[in-house]
Design a protein around this motif. Structure first.
Motif, PDB file in Angstrom:
ATOM      1  N   LYS A  88      -1.651  -3.751  10.270  1.00  0.00           N
ATOM      2  CA  LYS A  88      -2.167  -3.282   9.251  1.00  0.00           C
ATOM      3  C   LYS A  88      -3.135  -1.885   9.510  1.00  0.00           C
ATOM      4  N   GLN A 121       1.105  -1.242   0.113  1.00  0.00           N
ATOM      5  CA  GLN A 121       0.048   0.042  -0.003  1.00  0.00           C
ATOM      6  C   GLN A 121       0.832   1.288   0.085  1.00  0.00           C
ATOM      7  N   VAL A 156      -1.313   6.015   6.349  1.00  0.00           N
ATOM      8  CA  VAL A 156      -1.744   6.295   4.911  1.00  0.00           C
ATOM      9  C   VAL A 156      -2.828   7.311   4.934  1.00  0.00           C
ATOM     10  N   GLN A 157      -3.940   7.411   5.868  1.00  0.00           N
ATOM     11  CA  GLN A 157      -4.973   8.134   6.019  1.00  0.00           C
ATOM     12  C   GLN A 157      -4.698   9.805   6.248  1.00  0.00           C
ATOM     13  N   ASP A 194      -2.575   1.751   7.844  1.00  0.00           N
ATOM     14  CA  ASP A 194      -3.692   2.275   7.345  1.00  0.00           C
ATOM     15  C   ASP A 194      -3.805   3.680   7.803  1.00  0.00           C
TER      16      ASP A 194
END
Lengths: 318, 265
Positions: free
Chosen positions: B187, B52, B194-195, B191
């Motif tokens: 994860k 990702q 990333v956000q 995440d």
């Protein structure tokens, strides 16, 4: 003068060949009984059902609307069905586990999301040739191609992204982070904006296709909402979003993302399609095994049609 | 002069983008076994984080810490623990980690939840959640014994099958409860980075408590209760190792919070 006449007649020829007389058929993929229901959208009666392969999911039409494409997930193929005769013309190798796809309205190429491989496959349906395979994130899902054919957008559900791929050279030009578990994608009529739904984030994001940036996000104020598929009204003013376990179609202002209406449909609603005149929405209600017909002006469900087991998506030839 | 000006403009234009694209390099710290299911889960989480993050120029790694070296370790983002309960309690309450998220991956002990330590989070469902899930099952199916699990290799819904497939493909064995916990703990941090594009421990602590939206591939948004427990469904599995239901079962009020305690009261 001669040239002008020639040009004019070839233009007419092009336009007639571009759009076949519509059959007014509505097609629905039934994921769990391996059939596609064929519905007459004028009478809203089921005409027949056809068998195209194992686990049909994504569904769409060729730009000239003569061919129906169906992603046959367990057969790793795209089935090509003649919209008029309902005959299976051929099946195309799609790469592993095709979930759904978008059709380039200009080139006619099919862009497929290969769920288990984290890839997007570009396919020429005429030759069956694989044009390119592009690496995207984990669990690619929704695909949409811009009205000009320039960009293909692919969501990756477990990587929380919208990948923007140029269709001329198959390069990814941007990877935009959106809400958790992005699903559906849609463009406005001139392709200047795109919209992405996020199932777990319960969000809709607006993407500016000039800047290639997310410019706005908002959550959907509907109980149990898990946004899935999305379409834009022909006047670009309204978004229609299926809400999954919210069992409804949410109407959102395309600019502000404010909730303008919420129409209850069947249980676990997934795919939807919109008539070209914008008057009617058709939804695939997974758990109920129905297709709901929604009048957009009245904001109500006007008909429920029984189809097969776990309808996934719908496509209208109008 | 003209050249310089142009050069400066060029720099000013490109600098912030360059920063954003390359400056995120996340190390997650971990204490626990470096073999077995929980470790494989952490490995899978890191692998997915890099897949990702790779699209955004971000890199992720997990650094294994020996307990005796912990007080000299600079934990920048998160401390993941797969250790015994006393150690979890001690570390979470130490001054060193007062503003750092400490994540208990696999201990089910209710006492850790009831302690309500503000920087301590729990991924795997507590004993009490499991007992409540079983009670719901027994009430409706008194004659059919079942066992409670938080994950199962045959779990298909909510894209669980996709996670099962890729875990088995990459790690060479089927995913179990502990592997899921290792994966989810890792994860969820990736995440969140990333956000938010932030990875500072203090920021992450606040984010996990107030803004977390995490797809644990078990359906609803998985976020944390006031007592630090991750909200999630549980699976009821029969004698033949077949999934027979998901808890909360239909007909019970309260949704996900019908399983176990929620608040610190």
């Amino acid at each position: 003068m001669k040239f002008k006449t020639l040009l004019l007649s070839s233009m007419i020829l092009a336009s007639t060949s571009a759009l076949a007389e519509p059959t007014h058929r509505l097609f629905a993929t039934n994921e769990k009984d391996n059939t596609v229901s064929v519905i007459d959208s004028r009478t809203l009666e089921v005409e027949t059902s056809i068998n195209v392969g194992q686990r049909p999911r994504g569904i769409g039409l060729s730009p000239d609307q003569t061919m129906l494409y169906v992603a046959i997930s367990d057969d790793d193929a795209i089935a090509v069905v003649d919209v008029k005769t309902l005959e299976l013309v051929k099946t195309l190798d799609s790469g592993d586990d095709p979930e759904t796809f978008g059709v380039n309205p200009v080139s006619g190429h099919i862009v497929i999301s290969n769920e288990d491989d984290g890839e997007a496959t570009f396919l020429d349906p005429k030759s069956g040739e694989k044009l390119a395979v592009v690496q995207v994130g984990i669990e690619p899902e929704g695909v949409a191609v811009s009205p000009t054919g320039k960009y293909a957008l692919v969501t990756s559900e477990s990587s929380n992204m919208v990948h923007i791929i140029e269709t001329t050279d198959y390069t990814a030009v941007a990877h935009l982070v959106v809400g958790a578990r992005p699903r559906g994608l849609a463009f406005n009529s001139d392709g200047s904006l795109a919209y992405a739904t996020s199932e777990i984030g319960n969000e809709v994001a607006i993407i500016d296709m000039e800047a290639l940036k997310v410019v706005k996000k908002a959550s959907i104020d509907v109980e149990n909402s898990k946004p899935m598929d999305i379409k834009v009204s022909p006047d670009d003013k309204m978004l229609y979003v299926t809400t999954g376990r919210g069992n409804s179609v949410a109407f959102l202002d395309a600019k502000t993302l404010e909730l303008k209406g919420n129409v209850p449909v069947g249980k676990r609603v997934w795919g939807l399609d919109l008539s070209k005149d914008g008057s009617t929405i058709y939804t695939a209600d997974g758990v109920d095994g129905t297709v709901s017909v929604v009048d957009t002006a009245k904001q109500e469900r006007v008909k429920t049609i029984k189809v097969g087991a776990f309808p996934w998506g719908v496509a209208l030839d109008d | 002069m003209v050249h310089l000006k142009k050069y400066g403009m060029f720099l000013a234009f490109i600098w912030p983008q360059w920063l954003m694209a390359n400056d995120i390099d996340v190390t997650m710290h971990y204490i626990g076994p470096t073999e077995g299911q929980v470790w494989l889960g952490v490995q899978q989480g890191i692998k997915e984080a890099n897949l990702q993050g790779g699209f955004l120029g971000q890199k992720y790694k997990v650094e294994v810490v020996e307990p005796e070296a912990l007080d000299k370790t600079n934990v920048e983002t998160v401390l993941l623990l797969a250790t015994d309960d006393d150690y979890i309690m001690k570390v979470a309450q130490s001054e060193q980690f007062a503003e750092t998220p400490v994540i208990n991956l696999i201990s089910r002990n209710d006492k850790l939840r009831q302690a309500c330590i503000p920087n301590l989070f729990h991924i795997t469902p507590s004993d009490e959640m499991r007992a409540d899930a079983l009670a719901q099952w027994n009430e409706k199916n008194p004659d059919k014994p079942a066992e409670v699990m938080s994950w199962h290799k045959d779990f298909v819904k909510f894209a669980a099958s996709q996670l099962n497939n890729r875990f088995e493909k990459n790690q060479g064995e089927a995913m179990t409860d502990q592997a899921w916990a290792g994966w989810a703990g890792t994860k969820m941090i990736a995440d969140s980075v990333v956000q938010t594009m932030q990875y500072d421990a203090k920021f992450m602590l606040n984010h996990l408590k107030t803004n977390l939206v995490f797809d644990g591939q078990k359906g609803d948004n998985a976020n944390f209760r006031e007592n630090g427990q991750l909200r999630q469904i549980l699976l009821l599995v029969d004698n033949n190792n077949k999934i027979v239901a998901e808890a909360p079962l239909r007909g019970f009020e309260g949704g996900l919070d019908s399983l176990g305690k929620v608040t610190c009261k």
